[in-house]
Design a protein around this motif. Sequence first.
Motif, short mmCIF file in Angstrom:
data_model
loop_
_atom_site.label_atom_id
_atom_site.label_comp_id
_atom_site.label_asym_id
_atom_site.label_seq_id
_atom_site.Cartn_x
_atom_site.Cartn_y
_atom_site.Cartn_z
N ARG A 1 0.84 -1.19 0.00
CA ARG A 1 0.00 0.00 0.00
C ARG A 1 0.87 1.24 0.00
O ARG A 1 1.89 1.28 0.69
CB ARG A 1 -0.84 0.02 1.26
CG ARG A 1 -2.28 -0.26 1.03
CD ARG A 1 -3.01 -0.19 2.31
NE ARG A 1 -3.34 1.21 2.57
CZ ARG A 1 -4.13 1.59 3.53
NH1 ARG A 1 -4.64 0.73 4.34
NH2 ARG A 1 -4.40 2.85 3.71
N PRO A 2 0.48 2.26 -0.75
CA PRO A 2 1.24 3.52 -0.68
C PRO A 2 1.24 4.05 0.75
O PRO A 2 0.32 3.78 1.52
CB PRO A 2 0.48 4.45 -1.62
CG PRO A 2 -0.30 3.56 -2.52
CD PRO A 2 -0.61 2.33 -1.71
N PRO A 3 2.27 4.83 1.11
CA PRO A 3 2.36 5.33 2.49
C PRO A 3 1.28 6.35 2.85
O PRO A 3 1.13 6.71 4.01
CB PRO A 3 3.75 5.97 2.54
CG PRO A 3 4.10 6.24 1.14
CD PRO A 3 3.39 5.22 0.30
N PHE A 4 0.50 6.80 1.88
CA PHE A 4 -0.60 7.72 2.14
C PHE A 4 -1.64 7.53 1.05
O PHE A 4 -1.38 6.94 0.01
CB PHE A 4 -0.12 9.18 2.18
CG PHE A 4 0.54 9.61 0.92
CD1 PHE A 4 -0.18 10.14 -0.12
CD2 PHE A 4 1.91 9.48 0.78
CE1 PHE A 4 0.43 10.51 -1.29
CE2 PHE A 4 2.54 9.86 -0.39
CZ PHE A 4 1.79 10.38 -1.43
N GLY A 5 -2.84 8.03 1.32
CA GLY A 5 -3.94 7.88 0.38
C GLY A 5 -3.86 8.83 -0.80
O GLY A 5 -3.02 9.72 -0.86
N GLU B 1 -8.81 8.91 2.19
CA GLU B 1 -9.05 8.12 3.39
C GLU B 1 -9.22 8.98 4.64
O GLU B 1 -9.35 8.45 5.74
CB GLU B 1 -7.89 7.13 3.61
CG GLU B 1 -7.83 6.03 2.57
CD GLU B 1 -7.13 6.48 1.30
OE1 GLU B 1 -6.44 7.53 1.30
OE2 GLU B 1 -7.28 5.78 0.29
N GLY B 2 -9.14 10.29 4.50
CA GLY B 2 -9.29 11.18 5.64
C GLY B 2 -7.97 11.56 6.28
O GLY B 2 -7.96 12.23 7.30
N GLY B 3 -6.86 11.15 5.69
CA GLY B 3 -5.56 11.51 6.22
C GLY B 3 -5.13 12.90 5.79
O GLY B 3 -5.79 13.56 4.98
N MET B 4 -4.03 13.35 6.35
CA MET B 4 -3.52 14.67 6.02
C MET B 4 -1.99 14.65 6.08
O MET B 4 -1.41 14.12 7.01
CB MET B 4 -4.06 15.69 7.01
CG MET B 4 -3.72 17.12 6.67
SD MET B 4 -4.35 18.31 7.88
CE MET B 4 -6.06 17.92 7.99
N LEU B 5 -1.37 15.22 5.05
CA LEU B 5 0.09 15.38 5.00
C LEU B 5 0.37 16.86 5.09
O LEU B 5 -0.13 17.64 4.30
CB LEU B 5 0.64 14.85 3.68
CG LEU B 5 0.31 13.41 3.33
CD1 LEU B 5 0.62 13.14 1.87
CD2 LEU B 5 1.09 12.48 4.22
N LEU C 1 3.52 13.28 -6.48
CA LEU C 1 3.24 12.25 -5.49
C LEU C 1 2.16 11.28 -5.97
O LEU C 1 2.28 10.07 -5.80
CB LEU C 1 2.81 12.89 -4.17
CG LEU C 1 3.89 13.61 -3.37
CD1 LEU C 1 3.27 14.36 -2.20
CD2 LEU C 1 4.95 12.65 -2.90
N ALA C 2 1.10 11.82 -6.57
CA ALA C 2 0.02 10.96 -7.07
C ALA C 2 0.54 10.03 -8.17
O ALA C 2 0.19 8.85 -8.21
CB ALA C 2 -1.14 11.80 -7.59
#
Length: 103
Positions: free
Chosen positions: A11-15, A37-41, A68-69
């Motif tokens: 899985r990628p480290p973030f959504g 997914e509701g995360g934030m960087l 990044l995408a």
Amino acid sequence: MVRRERATKRRPPFGMPRGIVLLATPEGWRHSVLTDEGGMLCGRLADVAANTDPAEAQAAVAAMVVGLAHDFHQADVDVTWDPPREPGSWTAQVTVAATPPSA
């Protein structure tokens, strides 16, 4: 008997990015990238000076998110900036780019 190595899909480290918040602060430009997914960087634009024009800061953070995408999700995305609601703060929507139909 010869065994094949298992190919595990990580899985990628973030959504997948879905939105951007860009803030102008006295110390420099800060950004938050919101994910599906509701995360934030969160972070700052290290290569962009604090007195840089907002359009240049927007271009820099948009290029970062597009990269990044592509690198982590193998997806092309478009970044669309919303009209500013208050000074020093900008938001953008990130959408998966439409792919042209195959001929």
